[in-house]
Design a protein around this motif. Structure first.
Motif, PDB file in Angstrom:
ATOM      1  N   ASN A  24     -31.332  30.658 -36.903  1.00  0.00           N
ATOM      2  CA  ASN A  24     -30.844  29.362 -37.392  1.00  0.00           C
ATOM      3  C   ASN A  24     -31.738  28.221 -36.920  1.00  0.00           C
ATOM      4  O   ASN A  24     -32.405  28.310 -35.886  1.00  0.00           O
ATOM      5  CB  ASN A  24     -29.411  29.118 -36.910  1.00  0.00           C
ATOM      6  N   ARG A  25     -31.728  27.153 -37.702  1.00  0.00           N
ATOM      7  CA  ARG A  25     -32.471  25.941 -37.359  1.00  0.00           C
ATOM      8  C   ARG A  25     -31.541  24.732 -37.464  1.00  0.00           C
ATOM      9  O   ARG A  25     -30.687  24.677 -38.342  1.00  0.00           O
ATOM     10  CB  ARG A  25     -33.664  25.735 -38.314  1.00  0.00           C
ATOM     11  N   MET A  26     -31.724  23.781 -36.574  1.00  0.00           N
ATOM     12  CA  MET A  26     -30.959  22.535 -36.676  1.00  0.00           C
ATOM     13  C   MET A  26     -31.715  21.433 -35.942  1.00  0.00           C
ATOM     14  O   MET A  26     -32.542  21.699 -35.062  1.00  0.00           O
ATOM     15  CB  MET A  26     -29.550  22.695 -36.100  1.00  0.00           C
ATOM     16  N   SER A  27     -31.469  20.198 -36.338  1.00  0.00           N
ATOM     17  CA  SER A  27     -32.097  19.062 -35.666  1.00  0.00           C
ATOM     18  C   SER A  27     -31.391  18.813 -34.337  1.00  0.00           C
ATOM     19  O   SER A  27     -30.183  19.009 -34.216  1.00  0.00           O
ATOM     20  CB  SER A  27     -32.018  17.809 -36.541  1.00  0.00           C
ATOM     21  N   LEU A  28     -32.168  18.419 -33.333  1.00  0.00           N
ATOM     22  CA  LEU A  28     -31.622  18.094 -32.013  1.00  0.00           C
ATOM     23  C   LEU A  28     -32.080  16.688 -31.657  1.00  0.00           C
ATOM     24  O   LEU A  28     -33.001  16.490 -30.866  1.00  0.00           O
ATOM     25  CB  LEU A  28     -32.112  19.108 -30.969  1.00  0.00           C
ATOM     26  N   GLU A  29     -31.468  15.706 -32.285  1.00  0.00           N
ATOM     27  CA  GLU A  29     -31.909  14.324 -32.131  1.00  0.00           C
ATOM     28  C   GLU A  29     -31.757  13.829 -30.696  1.00  0.00           C
ATOM     29  O   GLU A  29     -32.485  12.941 -30.261  1.00  0.00           O
ATOM     30  CB  GLU A  29     -31.148  13.427 -33.101  1.00  0.00           C
ATOM     31  N   LYS A  30     -30.817  14.410 -29.954  1.00  0.00           N
ATOM     32  CA  LYS A  30     -30.634  13.998 -28.555  1.00  0.00           C
ATOM     33  C   LYS A  30     -31.856  14.334 -27.705  1.00  0.00           C
ATOM     34  O   LYS A  30     -32.081  13.737 -26.656  1.00  0.00           O
ATOM     35  CB  LYS A  30     -29.402  14.678 -27.960  1.00  0.00           C
ATOM     36  N   PHE A  31     -32.653  15.333 -28.156  1.00  0.00           N
ATOM     37  CA  PHE A  31     -33.870  15.710 -27.459  1.00  0.00           C
ATOM     38  C   PHE A  31     -35.128  15.201 -28.168  1.00  0.00           C
ATOM     39  O   PHE A  31     -36.239  15.536 -27.779  1.00  0.00           O
ATOM     40  CB  PHE A  31     -33.966  17.235 -27.318  1.00  0.00           C
ATOM     41  N   GLY A  32     -34.962  14.428 -29.245  1.00  0.00           N
ATOM     42  CA  GLY A  32     -36.104  13.891 -29.969  1.00  0.00           C
ATOM     43  C   GLY A  32     -36.573  14.730 -31.127  1.00  0.00           C
ATOM     44  O   GLY A  32     -37.607  14.450 -31.729  1.00  0.00           O
ATOM     45  N   PHE A  33     -35.833  15.817 -31.486  1.00  0.00           N
ATOM     46  CA  PHE A  33     -36.210  16.675 -32.596  1.00  0.00           C
ATOM     47  C   PHE A  33     -35.395  16.300 -33.831  1.00  0.00           C
ATOM     48  O   PHE A  33     -34.284  16.801 -34.035  1.00  0.00           O
ATOM     49  CB  PHE A  33     -35.975  18.149 -32.253  1.00  0.00           C
ATOM     50  N   SER A  34     -35.936  15.430 -34.658  1.00  0.00           N
ATOM     51  CA  SER A  34     -35.236  15.046 -35.876  1.00  0.00           C
ATOM     52  C   SER A  34     -35.434  16.080 -36.977  1.00  0.00           C
ATOM     53  O   SER A  34     -34.639  16.173 -37.906  1.00  0.00           O
ATOM     54  CB  SER A  34     -35.700  13.668 -36.360  1.00  0.00           C
ATOM     55  N   SER A  35     -36.519  16.865 -36.883  1.00  0.00           N
ATOM     56  CA  SER A  35     -36.723  17.978 -37.812  1.00  0.00           C
ATOM     57  C   SER A  35     -36.068  19.227 -37.231  1.00  0.00           C
ATOM     58  O   SER A  35     -36.009  19.390 -36.013  1.00  0.00           O
ATOM     59  CB  SER A  35     -38.217  18.235 -38.029  1.00  0.00           C
ATOM     60  N   PRO A  36     -35.557  20.141 -38.077  1.00  0.00           N
ATOM     61  CA  PRO A  36     -34.877  21.342 -37.580  1.00  0.00           C
ATOM     62  C   PRO A  36     -35.782  22.210 -36.711  1.00  0.00           C
ATOM     63  O   PRO A  36     -36.950  22.418 -37.030  1.00  0.00           O
ATOM     64  CB  PRO A  36     -34.479  22.076 -38.867  1.00  0.00           C
ATOM     65  N   VAL A  37     -35.238  22.703 -35.606  1.00  0.00           N
ATOM     66  CA  VAL A  37     -35.963  23.577 -34.687  1.00  0.00           C
ATOM     67  C   VAL A  37     -35.131  24.826 -34.413  1.00  0.00           C
ATOM     68  O   VAL A  37     -33.949  24.890 -34.709  1.00  0.00           O
ATOM     69  CB  VAL A  37     -36.296  22.860 -33.363  1.00  0.00           C
ATOM     70  N   ARG A  38     -35.741  25.832 -33.815  1.00  0.00           N
ATOM     71  CA  ARG A  38     -35.112  27.126 -33.565  1.00  0.00           C
ATOM     72  C   ARG A  38     -33.984  26.998 -32.529  1.00  0.00           C
ATOM     73  O   ARG A  38     -34.182  26.423 -31.443  1.00  0.00           O
ATOM     74  CB  ARG A  38     -36.152  28.125 -33.057  1.00  0.00           C
ATOM     75  N   VAL A  39     -32.818  27.551 -32.847  1.00  0.00           N
ATOM     76  CA  VAL A  39     -31.690  27.570 -31.909  1.00  0.00           C
ATOM     77  C   VAL A  39     -31.004  28.936 -31.970  1.00  0.00           C
ATOM     78  O   VAL A  39     -31.118  29.658 -32.963  1.00  0.00           O
ATOM     79  CB  VAL A  39     -30.642  26.466 -32.205  1.00  0.00           C
ATOM     80  N   CYS A  40     -30.285  29.276 -30.925  1.00  0.00           N
ATOM     81  CA  CYS A  40     -29.560  30.541 -30.906  1.00  0.00           C
ATOM     82  C   CYS A  40     -28.274  30.418 -31.729  1.00  0.00           C
ATOM     83  O   CYS A  40     -27.820  29.314 -32.044  1.00  0.00           O
ATOM     84  CB  CYS A  40     -29.234  30.946 -29.460  1.00  0.00           C
TER      85      CYS A  40
END
Length: 253
Positions: free
Chosen positions: A217-233
């Protein structure tokens, strides 16, 4: 049309030229030839005009480059995230730039930890702690991955449109440290054993190690500065979905 002037500095072989050319030309390639002196790239991103000075990392050129920093919007200090020597040089550049920041009207300084081999930096926590203490925004990227480059261009566009809610706060949240590769022989979710064919993958939200299937799965993590989707468990992905559903139910009430 708004213009942002960026000066890119760092040690030799830190990946500055690869980073700049791939952003400017929207291509993904590894550039082996180093820049001599400095080279200017001008291009447009939406309503934004970007001027990037790619500079040489050779020591004999460094005293000549301060004229390029004058009136900059940003100074990107690029270093190899797996090289202490490269990181030490980056810290030295911060001290030199900040001592001349007012005289040269130097813009915001932030770190770009370049990770060509895709492996988590063994001293990322040291980098993060330094950036916290110095109030420097940190991006850990791979200059030959489009997703990483999008993080930088998203940041520039958000700054231009004042979308501050999508930008990581320098004084608050940083991503968790990744678990060391040697700490996991099996996926932390399904317990499948890691092999040469079944490689390890880190969740960008929790930092734990999983197999490819359990991090699909991929999702944005704006709290960490990732506005584009990144790899998550799977667990972090489902938890976010559950939280979103809970928030929606509260709003409806």
């Amino acid at each position: 049309m708004s213009t942002q002037k960026i000066a890119v500095i760092g040690t030799l072989q830190a990946g500055k030229t690869t980073l700049v050319k791939n952003i400017a030309k929207e291509t993904i390639s590894f550039i082996e030839k180093s820049t001599i002196g400095a080279q200017l790239y001008i291009f447009k991103k939406g309503n934004l005009r970007i001027e990037i000075w790619d500079t040489s990392g050779a020591e004999n050129f460094l005293p000549l480059l301060f004229c390029l920093y004058q009136g900059t919007t940003f100074v990107w200090i690029v270093f190899d995230s797996n090289s202490y020597e490269s990181f030490d040089f980056a810290k030295l550049m911060v001290e030199q730039l900040r001592s001349n920041q007012q005289d040269y009207a130097i813009g915001e300084i932030f770190f770009i930890a370049n990770n060509f081999n895709g492996q988590q930096s063994v001293f990322l926590s040291d980098i993060g702690n330094y950036c916290k203490n110095k109030s420097i925004l940190l991006f850990e990227i791979n200059a030959i991955q489009l997703q990483s480059l999008n993080i930088l261009t998203d940041y520039l566009n958000n700054q231009n449109t004042n979308k501050s809610t999508t930008i990581i706060s320098k004084a608050t949240i940083t991503a968790p440290d990744w678990a060391p590769d040697h700490s996991a022989k099996r996926c932390w979710s399904c317990s499948i054993e890691f092999t040469f064919a079944n490689r390890k993958h880190h969740c960008r939200n929790c930092g734990k190690i999983f197999c490819r299937k359990c991090t699909s799965n991929r999702m944005s993590l704006e709290k960490f500065g990732f506005s584009s989707p990144v790899r998550v468990c799977d667990f972090c992905f489902q938890r976010k979905k559950d939280n979103e559903k809970e928030s929606e139910s509260i709003i409806k009430i």
